[in-house]
Design an enzyme around this catalytic site. Structure first.
Site, PDB file in Angstrom:
ATOM      1  N   SER A  56       0.821  -1.219   0.000  1.00 28.98           N
ATOM      2  CA  SER A  56       0.000   0.000   0.000  1.00 28.98           C
ATOM      3  C   SER A  56       0.850   1.261   0.000  1.00 28.98           C
ATOM      4  O   SER A  56       0.364   2.348  -0.330  1.00 28.98           O
ATOM      5  CB  SER A  56      -0.934   0.011   1.215  1.00 28.98           C
ATOM      6  OG  SER A  56      -1.849  -1.056   1.179  1.00 28.98           O
ATOM      7  N   GLY A 240      -4.364  -1.918  -0.710  1.00 28.24           N
ATOM      8  CA  GLY A 240      -3.536  -1.653  -1.877  1.00 28.24           C
ATOM      9  C   GLY A 240      -3.321  -0.166  -2.074  1.00 28.24           C
ATOM     10  O   GLY A 240      -3.962   0.665  -1.422  1.00 28.24           O
ATOM     11  N   CYS A 268      -9.314  -1.717   3.835  1.00 25.76           N
ATOM     12  CA  CYS A 268      -8.526  -0.609   3.293  1.00 25.76           C
ATOM     13  C   CYS A 268      -8.977  -0.255   1.873  1.00 25.76           C
ATOM     14  O   CYS A 268     -10.064   0.269   1.688  1.00 25.76           O
ATOM     15  CB  CYS A 268      -7.035  -0.950   3.377  1.00 25.76           C
ATOM     16  SG  CYS A 268      -5.968   0.504   3.402  1.00 25.76           S
ATOM     17  N   GLY A 312      -4.604   7.083   2.233  1.00 27.34           N
ATOM     18  CA  GLY A 312      -4.597   8.497   1.857  1.00 27.34           C
ATOM     19  C   GLY A 312      -5.885   8.928   1.197  1.00 27.34           C
ATOM     20  O   GLY A 312      -6.052  10.104   0.865  1.00 27.34           O
ATOM     21  N   HIS A 358      -6.635  -2.147   9.377  1.00 26.75           N
ATOM     22  CA  HIS A 358      -5.958  -3.413   9.137  1.00 26.75           C
ATOM     23  C   HIS A 358      -6.140  -4.393  10.301  1.00 26.75           C
ATOM     24  O   HIS A 358      -5.385  -4.362  11.275  1.00 26.75           O
ATOM     25  CB  HIS A 358      -4.460  -3.166   8.910  1.00 26.75           C
ATOM     26  CG  HIS A 358      -4.162  -2.568   7.585  1.00 26.75           C
ATOM     27  ND1 HIS A 358      -3.863  -3.329   6.471  1.00 26.75           N
ATOM     28  CD2 HIS A 358      -4.130  -1.280   7.171  1.00 26.75           C
ATOM     29  CE1 HIS A 358      -3.651  -2.533   5.439  1.00 26.75           C
ATOM     30  NE2 HIS A 358      -3.818  -1.292   5.832  1.00 26.75           N
ATOM     31  N   GLU A 360      -5.351  -7.439  10.364  1.00 26.63           N
ATOM     32  CA  GLU A 360      -4.284  -8.448  10.433  1.00 26.63           C
ATOM     33  C   GLU A 360      -3.158  -8.022  11.366  1.00 26.63           C
ATOM     34  O   GLU A 360      -2.266  -8.814  11.678  1.00 26.63           O
ATOM     35  CB  GLU A 360      -3.742  -8.761   9.027  1.00 26.63           C
ATOM     36  CG  GLU A 360      -2.664  -7.860   8.504  1.00 26.63           C
ATOM     37  CD  GLU A 360      -3.163  -6.457   8.189  1.00 26.63           C
ATOM     38  OE1 GLU A 360      -2.348  -5.510   8.278  1.00 26.63           O
ATOM     39  OE2 GLU A 360      -4.345  -6.283   7.869  1.00 26.63           O
TER      40      GLU A 360
END
Length: 384
Positions: A56, A240, A268, A312, A358, A360
């Protein structure tokens, strides 16, 4: 978002040059030469290896707010990209640790940066840089070291200005896998999930594997008809880089998945794609969210999670709002307590959900990890 450089251990002069003309002088570390990207900052105090290998961050020069970087070295376990590739365009730090102190470290941070030809700059006032980015927003930048740092400043600023803006960039196909691959479940596979690699982190399929999920990772934009051949119990859309407004193909694929009533989970970039598939718009944040301590409110439960984030861009929407879509009612489920940014969206039916952060936890807190269990519950209910 290109870089040209050669390895060098000497502490040559280095410059961080911003497109608005601001210049910071420091010392070269890692590889030497020139690298270009969008200057962003992360507030994470740990986890620089995970950050640097997160796809990302493709095309971004990362400024670390932690005052000393490199003290835990570099190990062979914590990389978050397929093939252990560093994806950041460059690294900006205040102080490079002179000693590696971690039992898992195999080499130093600088050793790995040289091996992967990554340009860095140290010895700069990262507090001043971060304050500048917070005031004026993320901006195109370049790190110039060695002989490149001795060129006229006006020439360097012009080089920085000529690179494309992050807004409008379609980057997922630059970072995703070329061919599908499988991450097998630990023990007997209970479910099969197709994961769209928009820049997936390796800890995501690892979290699936721990829960008895066999994950088939496919390239971004793989047609819906292709993934049906795997007979998936659910579909995952990964994190990503790039502008979600460019992801029209993936948005169309997600709409096909929703129409087919397949369980869907996104994080995300996947959150932005699901949001767009449900009719929401996206926009570029002034300086984004990058860190491992961002508080998020779940409007369905009232619970607050401390989360790991790197984005972003964001979805436009109102906290808790329910809105109509061709796939049934949907709702803005999560928002950031720092600034009200949308952090999650879901179908009211529960068949599709996504978050902007996130779960994870690489690196970061474990508060959001149960989102993986929610996916299993969804697939189990759908099977029945």
């Amino acid at each position: 978002m290109t870089s040209t450089h050669t390895a060098c251990n000497s502490r040559a002069k280095a410059l961080l040059v911003l497109a608005d003309g601001r210049v910071f002088q420091g010392e070269s570390f890692g590889a030497q030469g020139t690298t270009l990207g969008e200057a962003v900052f992360t507030t994470a105090m740990t986890g620089y290896q995970e950050t640097m290998t997160d796809p990302s961050y493709h095309g971004q020069i990362v400024v670390a707010t932690a005052p000393q970087i490199g003290n835990t070295g570099w190990n062979d376990e914590d990389c978050e990209s397929y093939g252990d590739k560093i994806w950041v365009a460059g690294l900006v730090i205040r102080d490079l640790s002179v000693q590696v102190s971690n039992w898992r470290a195999k080499r130093s941070l600088e050793d790995e940066m040289i091996a992967q030809n990554l340009v860095g700059i140290s010895g700069v006032d990262t507090r001043a840089i971060v304050r500048h980015l917070r005031n004026f927003g993320s901006v195109s930048a370049g790190i110039f070291s060695g002989s490149d740092a001795h060129k006229p400043i006006e020439e360097l600023v012009e080089i920085v200005k000529q690179q494309p803006s992050m807004a409008g960039l379609d980057l997922s196909e630059q970072v995703c896998t070329d061919e599908p691959y499988v991450v097998e479940a630990q023990g007997d596979a209970q479910y099969t999930v197709v994961a769209y690699d928009m820049g997936i982190k390796t800890n995501t399929p690892r979290n699936f594997a721990k829960r008895g999920i066999r994950t088939i990772v496919v390239p971004a934009n793989t047609p819906f008809a292709e993934i049906l051949k795997h007979n998936p119990d659910g579909v995952f859309i990964s994190n990503g880089p790039g502008d979600p407004a460019t992801a029209d193909v993936m948005v169309g694929i997600v709409q096909e998945i929703l129409a087919a009533k397949l369980p869907l989970f996104g994080i995300c970039f996947g959150n932005q794609i699901l949001g767009r598939a449900l009719g929401l718009e996206t926009y570029k944040l002034k300086f984004g969210h990058r860190g491992v301590n961002v508080p998020v409110l779940n409007h369905l439960t009232g619970k607050i999670d401390i989360t790991s984030q790197n984005h972003g861009f964001a979805l436009k929407g109102e906290a808790g709002k329910v809105f109509s879509t061709p796939f049934g009612d949907a709702q803005i489920t999560h928002t950031c307590l720092n600034d009200g940014t949308v952090e999650g969206v879901a179908l009211v039916s529960g068949l599709a959900y996504s978050v902007q952060y996130h779960p994870e936890s690489a690196a970061g807190p474990n508060d959001a990890n149960p989102l993986f269990d929610q996916f299993i519950e969804l697939m189990n209910a759908n099977k029945k």
